[in-house]
Motif scaffolding. Structure first.
Motif, short mmCIF file in Angstrom:
data_model
loop_
_atom_site.label_atom_id
_atom_site.label_comp_id
_atom_site.label_asym_id
_atom_site.label_seq_id
_atom_site.Cartn_x
_atom_site.Cartn_y
_atom_site.Cartn_z
N GLU A 141 -28.37 -12.42 44.95
CA GLU A 141 -28.93 -13.41 44.03
C GLU A 141 -28.09 -13.51 42.76
O GLU A 141 -27.59 -12.50 42.27
CB GLU A 141 -30.38 -13.06 43.68
N ILE A 142 -27.98 -14.71 42.27
CA ILE A 142 -27.25 -15.01 41.04
C ILE A 142 -28.26 -15.61 40.06
O ILE A 142 -28.81 -16.67 40.31
CB ILE A 142 -26.12 -16.03 41.30
N GLU A 143 -28.51 -14.91 38.97
CA GLU A 143 -29.46 -15.38 37.97
C GLU A 143 -28.67 -15.87 36.75
O GLU A 143 -28.04 -15.07 36.05
CB GLU A 143 -30.40 -14.25 37.57
N LYS A 144 -28.71 -17.16 36.52
CA LYS A 144 -27.99 -17.75 35.38
C LYS A 144 -28.70 -17.39 34.09
O LYS A 144 -29.89 -17.67 33.93
CB LYS A 144 -27.90 -19.27 35.55
N LEU A 145 -27.97 -16.76 33.16
CA LEU A 145 -28.51 -16.46 31.83
C LEU A 145 -28.02 -17.46 30.80
O LEU A 145 -28.76 -17.90 29.93
CB LEU A 145 -28.11 -15.05 31.41
N THR A 146 -26.72 -17.79 30.90
CA THR A 146 -26.08 -18.77 30.02
C THR A 146 -25.12 -19.58 30.88
O THR A 146 -24.97 -19.30 32.08
CB THR A 146 -25.29 -18.10 28.88
N ASP A 147 -24.42 -20.53 30.28
CA ASP A 147 -23.45 -21.31 31.04
C ASP A 147 -22.30 -20.45 31.57
O ASP A 147 -21.65 -20.81 32.54
CB ASP A 147 -22.88 -22.45 30.20
N THR A 148 -22.05 -19.31 30.92
CA THR A 148 -20.94 -18.45 31.34
C THR A 148 -21.36 -16.99 31.50
O THR A 148 -20.54 -16.09 31.35
CB THR A 148 -19.77 -18.54 30.33
N GLY A 149 -22.61 -16.77 31.83
CA GLY A 149 -23.09 -15.40 32.04
C GLY A 149 -24.23 -15.35 33.02
O GLY A 149 -25.16 -16.15 32.95
N CYS A 150 -24.16 -14.41 33.96
CA CYS A 150 -25.17 -14.28 35.01
C CYS A 150 -25.46 -12.82 35.30
O CYS A 150 -24.67 -11.93 34.98
CB CYS A 150 -24.65 -14.90 36.31
N ILE A 151 -26.60 -12.60 35.93
CA ILE A 151 -26.91 -11.30 36.52
C ILE A 151 -26.69 -11.47 38.02
O ILE A 151 -27.21 -12.40 38.64
CB ILE A 151 -28.37 -10.87 36.26
N PHE A 152 -25.90 -10.58 38.61
CA PHE A 152 -25.66 -10.58 40.05
C PHE A 152 -26.47 -9.42 40.63
O PHE A 152 -26.29 -8.27 40.23
CB PHE A 152 -24.17 -10.40 40.35
#
Length: 154
Positions: free
Chosen positions: A94-105
């Motif tokens: 799963e890829i959780e978008k936090l910002t336009d250039t930051g995610c939790i994988f």
């Protein structure tokens, strides 16, 4: 029925679509993925996959899960049944978008079935190490590619 969840999560400094380019390309996994050294199949609801699972310290094993769900830039879920259904699991990326250039994988697995929780508990360290190796490989590859593109004309 009891379930056991094993998961690895980490932050990646890149957009979700950049992470998806890597994890959504199953045939490309053989070039970077230490946990799944080969992957065949396509992402589609109910589609079969053929994966070579290479858990740390164990002999590689071919598994044949079925895709349960997938959403570009967000997730891949598949289910696997072994030992006549005594061990069942749902594997997720799963890829959780936090910002336009930051995610939790996140990549993990939920085990159930008569023997699933017992197998998961006995192999927890090995499985988690494999998930961590995959997560770190995604992070290193995606961040290097993204940092090389930032500021470049599109």
């Amino acid at each position: 029925m009891a379930r056991v969840k094993i998961e690895h999560r980490l932050g990646i400094a890149a957009p979700a679509h950049e992470i998806w380019k890597l994890v959504g390309d199953l045939p490309g996994w053989k070039h970077w993925n230490p946990l799944y050294t080969s992957a065949e199949g396509t992402l589609g609801f109910g589609a079969p996959l053929t994966l070579t699972l290479a858990l740390p310290g164990r002999k590689p094993q071919v598994i044949r899960p079925i895709v349960e769900s997938w959403t570009p830039d967000e997730l891949i879920h598949w289910r696997l049944s072994m030992l006549g259904g005594m061990v069942r699991s749902v594997r997720y990326i799963e890829i959780e978008k936090l910002t336009d250039t930051g995610c939790i994988f996140s990549n993990g697995e939920i085990f159930d079935g008569l023997l699933g929780p017992t197998v998961a508990r006995s192999m927890r360290g090995t499985i988690r190490s494999g998930f961590a190796a995959m997560g770190e490989a995604v992070k290193a590859r995606v961040e290097a590619a993204w940092q090389g593109r930032e500021g470049q004309p599109t």
